[in-house]
Design a protein around this motif. Structure first.
Motif, mmCIF file in Angstrom:
data_model
loop_
_atom_site.group_PDB
_atom_site.id
_atom_site.type_symbol
_atom_site.label_atom_id
_atom_site.label_comp_id
_atom_site.label_asym_id
_atom_site.label_seq_id
_atom_site.Cartn_x
_atom_site.Cartn_y
_atom_site.Cartn_z
ATOM 1 N N PHE A 115 113.595 -47.254 56.344
ATOM 2 C CA PHE A 115 112.186 -47.501 56.696
ATOM 3 C C PHE A 115 112.060 -48.904 57.142
ATOM 4 O O PHE A 115 113.251 -49.732 57.548
ATOM 5 C CB PHE A 115 111.235 -46.960 55.836
ATOM 6 C CG PHE A 115 111.366 -45.705 55.345
ATOM 7 C CD1 PHE A 115 111.646 -44.628 56.425
ATOM 8 C CD2 PHE A 115 111.104 -45.313 54.018
ATOM 9 C CE1 PHE A 115 111.579 -43.268 55.893
ATOM 10 C CE2 PHE A 115 111.453 -43.827 53.743
ATOM 11 C CZ PHE A 115 111.524 -43.034 54.839
ATOM 12 N N GLY A 116 110.949 -49.621 56.729
ATOM 13 C CA GLY A 116 110.877 -51.079 56.961
ATOM 14 C C GLY A 116 111.273 -51.953 55.586
ATOM 15 O O GLY A 116 111.672 -51.076 54.624
ATOM 16 N N GLY A 117 111.046 -52.988 55.859
ATOM 17 C CA GLY A 117 111.393 -53.806 54.422
ATOM 18 C C GLY A 117 110.679 -55.272 54.456
ATOM 19 O O GLY A 117 109.954 -55.285 55.424
ATOM 20 N N GLY A 118 111.029 -56.127 53.421
ATOM 21 C CA GLY A 118 110.327 -57.255 53.497
ATOM 22 C C GLY A 118 110.950 -58.099 52.332
ATOM 23 O O GLY A 118 112.042 -57.748 51.913
ATOM 24 N N LEU A 123 108.185 -59.410 40.638
ATOM 25 C CA LEU A 123 108.961 -58.203 40.008
ATOM 26 C C LEU A 123 108.421 -56.875 40.337
ATOM 27 O O LEU A 123 109.056 -56.013 40.728
ATOM 28 C CB LEU A 123 108.790 -58.420 38.409
ATOM 29 C CG LEU A 123 109.680 -57.630 37.570
ATOM 30 C CD1 LEU A 123 111.086 -58.010 38.074
ATOM 31 C CD2 LEU A 123 109.594 -57.804 36.000
ATOM 32 N N SER A 124 106.801 -56.763 40.459
ATOM 33 C CA SER A 124 106.481 -55.700 40.748
ATOM 34 C C SER A 124 105.949 -55.697 42.467
ATOM 35 O O SER A 124 105.781 -56.627 43.003
ATOM 36 C CB SER A 124 105.092 -55.432 40.032
ATOM 37 O OG SER A 124 104.242 -56.070 40.555
ATOM 38 N N VAL A 125 105.763 -54.473 42.888
ATOM 39 C CA VAL A 125 105.416 -54.354 44.324
ATOM 40 C C VAL A 125 104.222 -54.696 44.749
ATOM 41 O O VAL A 125 103.710 -55.469 45.531
ATOM 42 C CB VAL A 125 105.780 -52.786 44.683
ATOM 43 C CG1 VAL A 125 104.823 -52.719 46.077
ATOM 44 C CG2 VAL A 125 106.961 -52.161 44.869
ATOM 45 N N GLN A 126 103.212 -54.359 43.713
ATOM 46 C CA GLN A 126 101.627 -54.884 43.799
ATOM 47 C C GLN A 126 101.649 -56.572 44.146
ATOM 48 O O GLN A 126 100.760 -56.769 44.797
ATOM 49 C CB GLN A 126 100.965 -54.156 42.801
ATOM 50 C CG GLN A 126 101.261 -52.819 42.569
ATOM 51 C CD GLN A 126 100.540 -51.880 43.985
ATOM 52 O OE1 GLN A 126 99.676 -52.468 44.544
ATOM 53 N NE2 GLN A 126 101.240 -51.008 44.297
ATOM 54 N N GLU A 127 102.420 -57.235 43.422
ATOM 55 C CA GLU A 127 102.328 -58.435 43.330
ATOM 56 C C GLU A 127 103.208 -59.334 44.672
ATOM 57 O O GLU A 127 103.214 -60.391 44.520
ATOM 58 C CB GLU A 127 102.990 -59.107 41.994
ATOM 59 C CG GLU A 127 101.892 -58.809 40.846
ATOM 60 C CD GLU A 127 102.713 -59.483 39.402
ATOM 61 O OE1 GLU A 127 102.024 -59.870 38.975
ATOM 62 O OE2 GLU A 127 103.854 -58.823 39.422
ATOM 63 N N SER A 128 103.907 -58.400 45.300
ATOM 64 C CA SER A 128 104.846 -59.004 46.282
ATOM 65 C C SER A 128 104.045 -58.551 47.477
ATOM 66 O O SER A 128 104.272 -57.504 48.159
ATOM 67 C CB SER A 128 106.174 -58.427 46.477
ATOM 68 O OG SER A 128 106.939 -58.663 45.094
ATOM 69 N N SER A 129 103.117 -59.627 48.194
ATOM 70 C CA SER A 129 102.616 -59.203 49.373
ATOM 71 C C SER A 129 103.286 -58.730 50.760
ATOM 72 O O SER A 129 102.999 -58.008 51.312
ATOM 73 C CB SER A 129 101.566 -60.207 49.574
ATOM 74 O OG SER A 129 102.306 -61.510 49.858
ATOM 75 N N VAL A 131 106.178 -57.062 50.871
ATOM 76 C CA VAL A 131 106.745 -55.724 50.795
ATOM 77 C C VAL A 131 105.692 -54.693 50.447
ATOM 78 O O VAL A 131 105.968 -53.411 50.654
ATOM 79 C CB VAL A 131 107.758 -55.491 49.630
ATOM 80 C CG1 VAL A 131 109.207 -56.478 49.831
ATOM 81 C CG2 VAL A 131 107.601 -55.722 48.355
ATOM 82 N N ARG A 132 104.487 -55.079 49.979
ATOM 83 C CA ARG A 132 103.729 -53.894 49.494
ATOM 84 C C ARG A 132 103.289 -53.113 50.533
ATOM 85 O O ARG A 132 103.378 -51.693 50.307
ATOM 86 C CB ARG A 132 102.260 -54.667 48.950
ATOM 87 C CG ARG A 132 101.546 -53.599 48.229
ATOM 88 C CD ARG A 132 100.450 -54.515 47.520
ATOM 89 N NE ARG A 132 99.952 -55.569 48.255
ATOM 90 C CZ ARG A 132 99.608 -56.778 48.022
ATOM 91 N NH1 ARG A 132 99.813 -57.400 46.730
ATOM 92 N NH2 ARG A 132 98.922 -57.559 48.844
ATOM 93 N N MET A 133 103.061 -53.475 51.685
ATOM 94 C CA MET A 133 102.558 -52.644 52.767
ATOM 95 C C MET A 133 103.677 -51.641 53.153
ATOM 96 O O MET A 133 103.777 -50.610 53.512
ATOM 97 C CB MET A 133 102.015 -53.560 54.006
ATOM 98 C CG MET A 133 101.681 -52.564 55.167
ATOM 99 S SD MET A 133 101.408 -53.801 56.435
ATOM 100 C CE MET A 133 103.168 -54.168 57.258
ATOM 101 N N HIS A 134 104.967 -52.104 53.235
ATOM 102 C CA HIS A 134 106.081 -51.422 53.673
ATOM 103 C C HIS A 134 106.434 -50.340 52.540
ATOM 104 O O HIS A 134 106.919 -49.243 52.927
ATOM 105 C CB HIS A 134 107.566 -52.310 53.944
ATOM 106 C CG HIS A 134 107.240 -53.371 54.829
ATOM 107 N ND1 HIS A 134 107.263 -53.104 56.307
ATOM 108 C CD2 HIS A 134 106.979 -54.677 54.843
ATOM 109 C CE1 HIS A 134 106.815 -54.164 56.855
ATOM 110 N NE2 HIS A 134 106.644 -54.937 56.078
#
Lengths: 172, 96
Positions: A115-118, A123-129, A131-134
């Motif tokens: 899929f996509g990426g970033g 550490l968490s997805v929620q804090e990583s703007s 990658v969150r959407m991807h």
């Protein structure tokens, strides 16, 4: 947002065929958007170009040498996500030591859908703007893929993926 | 048909990066084999190395850039050679 996805072959190695997904009205697939964003943006290329090279080399290593063994993939560390219903595919990522995250679903030792990426900055997805959407899109695609496979709209045979229509389509 | 974007990304990968990924996979294989022989899981190894599981996780992933210090520590914990250097006897590197 268009909710029709086309599954396309990204690259066929000796042991693995990597597929990707493209929104029907886009020119580039989600994986191609990720690659071009890093490599064609000078600041990002300077900072992350070497890690993109490693990620691509890992894909080639898996694709040509080892096959898509389960150990090379992991579930994303996403504490806020509910566990998926039993038997449902989950978005995964390549298990590499790298700041870049490429989401995917491993369907067999021979078939992986990328899929996509970033860029993962926390550490968490929620804090990583970045990658969150991807990640959330990857989860939705994984669920749609699971349904399409269970209802046999899509079938896998070796490295090939077949559809019951002219194109390999997914509806989100 | 192969993606032109992916082919372009593949072409720019330096040969040394392919070598790096291959070496990291071989070290990981050896590490996992030794852990299996000793009945150790990831948590056991982290504990014996005196680090957290979160700190260990990148070392158990492809493309980890192992330092000599980390390899020495792993060899000490596992009591076996993880890597050897051409032209030397591997026993020189494990201090029991």
């Amino acid at each position: 947002m268009n909710n029709l996805l086309v599954i396309e072959e990204l690259y066929r190695f000796r042991r693995v065929c990597f597929y990707t997904v493209r929104f029907d009205d886009d020119t580039l697939s989600e994986t191609e958007k990720f690659i071009t964003r890093i490599l064609d943006t000078p600041d990002l290329e300077r900072e992350y170009g070497e890690e993109m090279d490693t990620l691509i080399a890992v894909l080639e290593f898996i694709g040509d040498v080892r096959g898509a063994q389960r150990k090379y993939f992991r579930e994303e560390n996403n504490a806020e996500a509910l566990p998926p219903p039993r038997g449902t595919l989950e978005a995964q990522e390549l298990d590499i030591d790298n700041r870049l995250r490429l989401y995917c679903v491993r369907l067999s030792d021979e078939v992986v859908i990328l899929f996509g990426g970033g860029i993962k900055t926390a550490l968490s997805v929620q804090e990583s703007s970045d990658v969150r959407m991807h990640f959330h899109l990857a989860q939705r695609i994984a669920t749609a893929l699971d349904e399409a496979l269970r209802e046999q709209h899509l079938k896998i045979l070796g490295m090939d993926m077949f559809s019951d229509s002219n194109e390999r389509l997914l509806y989100l | 048909m192969a993606s032109a974007t992916f082919e372009r990304a593949l072409r720019r990968v330096p040969e040394e990066t392919h070598t790096f990924v291959g070496l990291s996979a071989e070290i990981l294989d050896r590490l996992h084999a030794l852990m299996a022989e000793r009945g150790m899981n990831d948590d056991d190894l982290a504990q014996q190395m005196g680090i957290s599981s979160d700190e260990l996780a990148p070392m158990l992933s492809l493309g980890h850039n192992f330092t000599l210090r980390t390899i020495a520590r792993l060899q000490h914990v596992l009591g076996e050679t993880l890597i050897s250097v051409s032209g030397t006897h591997e026993s020189e590197f494990v201090h029991h």
